[in-house]
Design a protein around this motif. Structure first.
Motif, short mmCIF file in Angstrom:
data_model
loop_
_atom_site.label_atom_id
_atom_site.label_comp_id
_atom_site.label_asym_id
_atom_site.label_seq_id
_atom_site.Cartn_x
_atom_site.Cartn_y
_atom_site.Cartn_z
N ILE A 1 42.48 38.33 27.45
CA ILE A 1 41.91 37.69 28.57
C ILE A 1 42.97 39.12 28.90
CG2 ILE A 1 42.92 36.77 31.08
CD1 ILE A 1 43.41 33.90 29.86
N PRO A 2 42.12 40.00 29.89
CA PRO A 2 42.60 41.02 30.16
C PRO A 2 43.39 41.24 31.41
CG PRO A 2 40.31 41.31 30.96
CD PRO A 2 40.96 39.63 29.86
N ASN A 3 44.90 42.27 30.73
CA ASN A 3 45.31 42.18 31.99
C ASN A 3 45.40 42.69 32.79
OD1 ASN A 3 48.90 42.39 32.71
ND2 ASN A 3 48.55 44.50 32.62
N GLU A 4 44.08 43.84 33.07
CA GLU A 4 43.72 44.43 34.38
C GLU A 4 43.32 42.93 35.12
OE1 GLU A 4 43.66 47.23 30.94
OE2 GLU A 4 43.24 44.87 31.54
N ILE A 5 42.93 42.26 34.70
CA ILE A 5 42.36 40.70 35.94
C ILE A 5 43.56 40.69 37.27
CG2 ILE A 5 42.91 38.34 36.26
CD1 ILE A 5 40.45 38.10 33.42
N GLY A 6 44.85 41.09 36.37
CA GLY A 6 45.99 40.73 37.81
C GLY A 6 46.03 41.78 38.66
N ASN A 7 44.65 42.65 38.47
CA ASN A 7 44.81 43.71 39.54
C ASN A 7 43.83 42.71 40.62
OD1 ASN A 7 45.47 45.47 38.23
ND2 ASN A 7 44.00 45.91 37.28
#
Length: 861
Positions: free
Chosen positions: A743-749
């Motif tokens: 799961i890409p870390n960028e989803i946290g944005n």
């Protein structure tokens, strides 16, 4: 509200007298003066006249007989020159040829100085033509120094209208010409803006009427307040910000003040209430706030009062209205007024029973019931009390309102039997009782008047189709949705001679075929039992909305449907099949919903070509296959994309980051609506969206929703990092695919995310800690763990921890047995207990289990 009132004070009487004198003598026997005729011909030679409307201007002719020219009877001197387009601007339904004719009727070219030969000219109208700002300013102000010498030669000019011509945005200072005789100046829609330099108006203090509407001013020019003779000032449709200047209270002769459609955000200054000559006051559609002062009763001369659409403005008015004895029109709609309707009618009845013609208090918080006093307003022609909290029956006295043309009490809690007294309202044209109004019409009921608009949505009209519609000969708008009608659509209704502009029969149980419908703009027939193929569309050239969703229609979409410039097309939940015709690329759609049918083929590549306005695209639950076309990424206004439950394969396009409405708040609309002049309110587009596993209808709030659902397909590859740039997305569902990797870390944005479902894929590794940034997700997503089940994931919020290599490790095996039992008990009841008490959570849980079971059957089968 109507246009501003005519001004009656002495300076304007001089203007009226001068103009009237020349008009009365317009049928002149005197021939025009030769020098003026030659000046007019030179002026014509420099004009561009596409429609040849100045064809009467010829050598040797009498210029007093020329179109647009008005002369003095005895002297033959030219007093008026009226060169505004002879055609009125077409309405929104007008065909293209009418717009083309209107544009061709405009004059262009240069303004020749020969016009200065008209030394007795008192009125000059060049409005709404295509004159360049260069030539206008050169004639009226002089270049290059901006010395205002030319207009001084027209020393008797009282009236000047240059509205609708493009002037330089910051060229308002040219109005400083030395012209003491000018009384009326119109510069509306001229693209004027604020000028940082001071504006001298010392020589124009005679000005009585000033119209600066439709420009780009962000503040009121302070020099305006030195125009002490000013009686009418129009700054509507600008960009005014901040508070209303208290200086207005110093213009004591002011009779008309229009500040409508700006961004003013203060309370109303008390100085305005001291203008006891004020007759027309309009400050509607701003952001005014605070309480409406009781001193509004000091406006004893007021005849037209408009404070509509100031949503933060509130107060109680009932005791103040009794002093407005000359009141004709009052619009206080879209506010927070909390009076009782009976108290307001009581207050108005004390002073303006004979004068009141229009009362609009829709969209407030009015309560109580209607009283017999309503019938005493003999001249009342317009009454709107829609969307309030008024209850009880309609009083019989309403039958005494013989002038009533518009009556809207929709979305209240009115009840009872439809009063027979409506039979006395022979002037009635619009009748709206729709929504939350419970009436039981008599079975033999026939409307005794001819209406253009009838809106009776949510009535109990009975199972039979209303026969009284046969006798309505002027009907253009009809809404009898959700009225309990359950028989076949009658043939006589399909063949009514006069076309509807708006027709809403949705949410009934109507059956049969609909091979033909005589509707020109909006059709809503959703949620019925219609069968057969789509109706013929050859006569629907101006159709904008077509909603036939949730019926039993079959067949293919005819290519002819694509030759209509639709903005909304909904064929959802039917039994239609086949590929989508390429002709649909010709429409300029805002919403396209073909979900829950049997359409096949690939998602069309042409979806972007002419659909730059597209905001809602739903193709779910069909048989579409192939890859997601990258052209979808060019839909910059797209807010809701649903391709779930199809056979789509390939990877998720990285270019999804270009979907700017999902990535940038400034590209979103709070509301998705259109203004339809044939209806009594704004027309909000509605859509059925599947969010958090539930299908809900969104209408007024549709513009606030952003979602993407690609679930239950065969998508492969990794979730692209670029998906994290869609920071405005509220719901993302990628479940039940074949997605792999981390799961890409960028989803946290995506901090506004409320619903995230990645379950039943082949994802692995640690759930990024950045997920904890999604505060709304953690708050709304009750079954958070189920969003990740059916993968090989570890880390919070799952009970499986990760080793140093990011591989899942069973927490239960690492702890004591007591800890394992305690964790099981807490986890079990943390999930199961809410299922006993919340039906919607229980249904969502079972739907998720069904998805998992279906996926496992496919894998193991």
């Amino acid at each position: 509200m109507t246009a501003p009132l005519p001004i009656s004070l002495f300076p304007f009487l001089l203007l009226n007298a001068a103009i009237c004198f020349t008009i009365c003598d317009a049928n002149s026997n005197a021939r025009c003066i030769q020098s003026e005729r030659e000046g007019l011909l030179k002026f014509k030679n420099h004009l561009i006249d596409p429609s040849n409307r100045l064809s009467s201007w010829v050598e040797g002719g009498d210029c007093c007989e020329w179109i647009g020219v008005v002369c003095h009877n005895s002297t033959g001197q030219v007093h008026q020159l009226n060169l505004a387009p002879t055609l009125s601007e077409p309405d929104e339904f007008a065909p293209c040829f009418e717009w083309e004719a209107y544009e061709r009727s405009k004059l262009g070219g240069k303004i020749n100085p020969s016009l200065l030969e008209l030394k007795h000219l008192s009125s000059l109208d060049l409005s709404y033509n295509n004159f360049s700002s260069i030539y206008i300013l050169k004639f009226f102000a002089g270049f290059p120094e901006g010395i205002p010498h030319n207009l001084g030669n027209l020393s008797k000019l009282h009236y000047l209208d240059l509205g609708g011509n493009y002037l330089k945005p910051k060229s308002f200072q040219w109005v400083t010409f030395k012209h003491p005789s000018l009384l009326k100046l119109r510069l509306s829609n001229c693209c004027l803006e604020d000028d940082p330099s001071p504006i001298s108006v010392n020589s124009t203090k005679s000005l009585v009427i000033l119209d600066l509407s439709g420009n780009g001013f962000s503040s009121v020019p302070k020099s305006i307040f030195s125009l002490h003779s000013l009686m009418s000032f129009d700054l509507s449709e600008n960009s005014l910000e901040g508070p209303i200047p208290y200086y207005f209270g110093n213009i004591s002769f002011l009779e008309v003040l229009d500040l409508t459609l700006n961004h003013l955000n203060s309370s109303i200054p008390n100085s305005l209430y001291s203008l006891n000559r004020l007759q027309f006051l309009s400050r509607g559609e701003n952001q005014l706030q605070g309480t409406i002062s009781r001193t509004i009763g000091n406006l004893s001369s007021i005849t037209h009062l408009d404070l509509c659409s100031n949503f933060m403005l509130k107060g109680r008015l009932s005791t103040s209205l009794e002093y407005l004895c000359k009141l004709k029109e009052m619009d206080l709609s879209y506010k927070k007024i909390e009076d009782g309707i009976s108290e307001i009618l009581q207050s108005l009845s004390r002073c303006c029973l004979g004068s009141l013609e229009s009362l609009d208090m829709a969209d407030n918080e009015l309560s109580g019931h209607l009283t017999d006093q309503l019938g005493q307003f003999k001249n009342l022609a317009y009454l709107s009390l829609a969307r309030n909290k008024i209850f009880g029956p309609i009083q019989l006295s309403i039958g005494e309102l013989s002038s009533l043309k518009f009556f809207d009490v929709s979305e209240n809690q009115l009840n009872g039997i439809f009063p027979l007294c409506f039979g006395q309202l022979e002037s009635l044209e619009t009748l709206d009782f729709g929504h939350h109004t419970i009436f039981e019409p008599n079975s033999s009921w026939i409307l005794p008047f001819q209406c253009g608009i009838i809106e009776l949505g949510h009535w109990h009209l009975g199972q039979k189709f209303p026969q009284w519609l046969k006798f309505q000969k002027k009907l253009s708008v009809l809404d009898i949705s959700d009225a309990g009608i359950s028989n076949v659509m009658p043939t006589w209704f399909l063949n009514l001679p006069i076309p509807f502009k708006y027709l809403n029969l949705s949410y009934n149980q109507l059956s049969g075929g609909i091979s033909y419908l005589n509707v020109t703009y909006i059709v809503y027939l959703s949620s019925n039992r219609f069968t057969g193929q789509l109706p013929r569309v050859n006569h629907w050239q101006n159709l904008g909305h077509l909603n036939l969703g949730s019926n039993s229609l079959t067949g293919k979409i005819p290519p002819s449907l694509g030759h209509i410039n639709l903005s909304m097309l909904n064929l959802r939940n039917n039994s239609m099949f086949g590929a989508l015709p390429s002709t649909l690329q010709n429409s300029s759609l805002i919403m396209l919903d073909f979900s829950e049918n049997h359409f096949n083929g690939s998602v069309p590549e042409w979806i972007r070509d002419k659909h730059s306005r597209l905001k809602v695209l739903s193709l779910r639950s069909n048989n579409f296959d192939g890859h997601i076309p990258h052209k979808i990424c060019d839909l910059q206004y797209l807010q809701n994309l649903d391709l779930a439950h199809d056979n789509i394969s390939g990877t998720i396009p990285k270019c999804f980051s270009n979907l700017t409405a999902m990535a940038n708040r400034s590209n979103q609309s709070n509301y998705i609506y259109e203004w339809v002049s044939t209806r009594t309110t704004l027309f909000y587009l509605s859509a059925l969206l599947v969010l958090k596993g539930q299908e809900d209808e969104f209408s007024a709030t549709l513009g606030l929703v952003t979602s993407m659902d690609l679930s239950t397909n065969s998508l492969t590859g990794e979730i692209p990092n670029e998906i994290g740039s869609l920071i405005e997305l509220r719901s993302l569902n990628l479940s039940t695919n074949l997605l792999a990797g981390n799961i890409p870390n960028e989803i946290g944005n995506m901090e506004l995310m409320e619903s995230l479902d990645l379950s039943v894929n082949r994802l692995n590794g640690e759930i990024p800690p950045s997920i904890s940034n999604l505060n709304f997700l953690n708050h709304f997503n009750v079954f958070e763990n189920f969003s990740y089940m059916g993968n090989h994931l570890c880390g919070p919020p799952l009970t499986k921890s990760c080793n140093t290599k990011g591989i899942p490790t069973d927490v239960a095996n690492n702890g004591s047995s007591s800890e394992g039992i305690l964790g099981f008990v807490i986890g079990f009841w943390g999930v199961v207990a809410p299922l006993f008490f919340n039906r919607s959570w229980r249904h969502a849980y079972y739907r998720k289990l069904d998805q998992v079971e279906s996926f496992l059957n496919d894998v193991w089968g």
